[in-house]
Design an enzyme around this catalytic site. Structure first.
Site, PDB file in Angstrom:
ATOM      1  N   GLY A   1       0.805  -1.220   0.000  1.00  0.00           N
ATOM      2  CA  GLY A   1       0.000   0.000   0.000  1.00  0.00           C
ATOM      3  C   GLY A   1       0.834   1.264   0.000  1.00  0.00           C
ATOM      4  O   GLY A   1       2.028   1.230  -0.276  1.00  0.00           O
TER       5      GLY A   1
ATOM      6  N   HIS B   1       4.402   1.545  -7.929  1.00  0.00           N
ATOM      7  CA  HIS B   1       3.308   0.565  -7.899  1.00  0.00           C
ATOM      8  C   HIS B   1       2.422   0.719  -9.138  1.00  0.00           C
ATOM      9  O   HIS B   1       1.992  -0.274  -9.727  1.00  0.00           O
ATOM     10  CB  HIS B   1       2.433   0.775  -6.656  1.00  0.00           C
ATOM     11  CG  HIS B   1       3.146   0.617  -5.343  1.00  0.00           C
ATOM     12  ND1 HIS B   1       3.329   1.660  -4.475  1.00  0.00           N
ATOM     13  CD2 HIS B   1       3.709  -0.458  -4.749  1.00  0.00           C
ATOM     14  CE1 HIS B   1       3.962   1.231  -3.397  1.00  0.00           C
ATOM     15  NE2 HIS B   1       4.222  -0.060  -3.537  1.00  0.00           N
TER      16      HIS B   1
HETATM   17  P1  AMP Z   1       5.982  -2.541  -1.576  1.00  0.00           P
HETATM   18  O1  AMP Z   1       4.613  -1.962  -1.456  1.00  0.00           O
HETATM   19  O2  AMP Z   1       7.080  -1.584  -1.261  1.00  0.00           O
HETATM   20  O3  AMP Z   1       6.109  -3.886  -0.896  1.00  0.00           O
HETATM   21  O4  AMP Z   1       6.180  -2.857  -3.131  1.00  0.00           O
HETATM   22  C1  AMP Z   1       5.249  -3.614  -3.860  1.00  0.00           C
HETATM   23  C2  AMP Z   1       5.804  -3.902  -5.219  1.00  0.00           C
HETATM   24  O5  AMP Z   1       6.088  -2.676  -5.896  1.00  0.00           O
HETATM   25  C3  AMP Z   1       7.137  -4.680  -5.186  1.00  0.00           C
HETATM   26  O6  AMP Z   1       7.161  -5.624  -6.244  1.00  0.00           O
HETATM   27  C4  AMP Z   1       8.157  -3.588  -5.379  1.00  0.00           C
HETATM   28  O7  AMP Z   1       9.365  -4.055  -5.940  1.00  0.00           O
HETATM   29  C5  AMP Z   1       7.435  -2.672  -6.340  1.00  0.00           C
HETATM   30  N1  AMP Z   1       7.994  -1.325  -6.280  1.00  0.00           N
HETATM   31  C6  AMP Z   1       8.188  -0.549  -5.184  1.00  0.00           C
HETATM   32  N2  AMP Z   1       8.795   0.605  -5.513  1.00  0.00           N
HETATM   33  C7  AMP Z   1       9.004   0.560  -6.861  1.00  0.00           C
HETATM   34  C8  AMP Z   1       9.601   1.449  -7.806  1.00  0.00           C
HETATM   35  N3  AMP Z   1      10.121   2.626  -7.438  1.00  0.00           N
HETATM   36  N4  AMP Z   1       9.636   1.067  -9.102  1.00  0.00           N
HETATM   37  C9  AMP Z   1       9.130  -0.134  -9.498  1.00  0.00           C
HETATM   38  N5  AMP Z   1       8.545  -1.011  -8.643  1.00  0.00           N
HETATM   39  C10 AMP Z   1       8.497  -0.671  -7.353  1.00  0.00           C
END
Ligand code: AMP
Length: 280
Positions: free
Chosen positions: A31, A37
């Site tokens: 989230g 995301h």
């Molecule tokens: P998180 O909510 O931080 O657990 O991330 C959820 C998904 O979004 C994971 O697969 C992350 O690697 C991806 N994600 C988070 N930040 C980025 C970003 N800056 N660029 C691309 N994907 C991202």
């Protein structure tokens, strides 16, 4: 946009979609959705007919001294963002829904979890692979979308899927950055103005290291240059910065590409990660 908080709701929505011939894509998140995301959701919506975005701050992947309680939670806003970018269902379960009373089964990947973030966050990847297995069992997606920003996580998930014969394709998506190069992260919201101003030096340091690798330099030279650049910002403290083989995450015994430069850096109390893959 429907927000489902029960596993049965998700299963019947996915079943209906499948009945209509839809393929199913899953974007797991914690989230506080940002453009990183969104890029995953848009990619999923471009490929799959029915896109599920999960929003779950997973307690088992946080250490006792980490930011589980402080982690930003804004479900209504997340649901609007997800809908706007092509998601069909948001799954936002309570902790008790994902971890029934007495839950004592964990999924753990060896090898790939030993170094980088795995060395500094004991139990973290066990929490990630456990919750992602649960999500795969609940949603049964054709594809699941993960960001390269969390490179080790993406590799660990790919390893889990291969080892456990899970019928899902893992799609890696490029890191989305702020204009000054800082990788987008929900944790960037914790940064003070001074820390935020210092943070782009992480990317700049990794770029300096990558340049050395692409000219045939060694892992040690690249690491030294990257750390030296980051050290020009007194607010930044490197937790680790390593040059590793991009497939095994082991120390490379060659100079030049392919190499992955990966770092975890504290800006004040906030732990930021980033990486660069230098291709052949
Ligand atoms: P998180 O909510 O931080 O657990 O991330 C959820 C998904 O979004 C994971 O697969 C992350 O690697 C991806 N994600 C988070 N930040 C980025 C970003 N800056 N660029 C691309 N994907 C991202």
């Amino acid at each position: 946009m429907r927000i489902a908080d029960r596993i049965v709701e998700v299963r019947s929505a996915v079943q209906r979609a499948r009945h209509n011939g839809s393929s199913v894509g899953l974007v797991p998140t914690m989230g506080a959705l940002h453009a990183g995301h969104v890029s995953l959701i848009e990619r999923a919506a471009a490929v799959d007919d029915f896109v599920v975005v999960s929003v779950f701050v997973n307690p088992t992947q946080f250490g006792p001294a980490e930011d589980f309680d402080a982690y930003p939670r804004r479900l209504q806003e997340d649901a609007s963002i997800a809908a706007e970018h092509g998601a069909h269902l948001v799954f936002a379960p309570a902790v008790e829904e994902m971890y029934p009373v007495g839950a004592s089964t964990f999924v753990e990947v060896g090898g790939l979890t030993a170094n980088l973030c795995g060395a500094f966050r004991p139990g973290h990847f066990r929490g990630v692979t456990t919750v992602v297995s649960k999500l795969f069992n609940i949603v049964a997606p054709d594809r699941a979308y993960f960001g390269e920003k969390d490179y080790q996580q993406m590799l660990v998930i790919k390893g889990m899927v291969r080892d456990m014969h899970m019928p899902v394709e893992i799609v890696g998506c490029p890191t989305v950055r702020e204009a000054d190069g800082l990788a987008m992260s929900s944790r960037n919201a914790y940064l003070s103005a001074e820390e935020r101003a210092a943070a782009p030096a992480i990317r700049a340091g990794l770029l300096a290291g990558a340049q050395i690798v692409s000219r045939g330099g060694s892992a040690a030279e690249a690491v030294q240059a990257a750390i030296a650049h980051i050290a020009t910002q007194p607010l930044l403290k490197v937790q680790y910065l390593e040059a590793v083989d991009p497939e095994t995450l082991a120390r490379p015994n060659h100079n030049g590409p392919p190499m992955l430069l990966a770092a975890a850096v504290f800006a004040g109390d906030t732990r930021l990660i980033d990486n660069i893959a230098v291709e052949d």
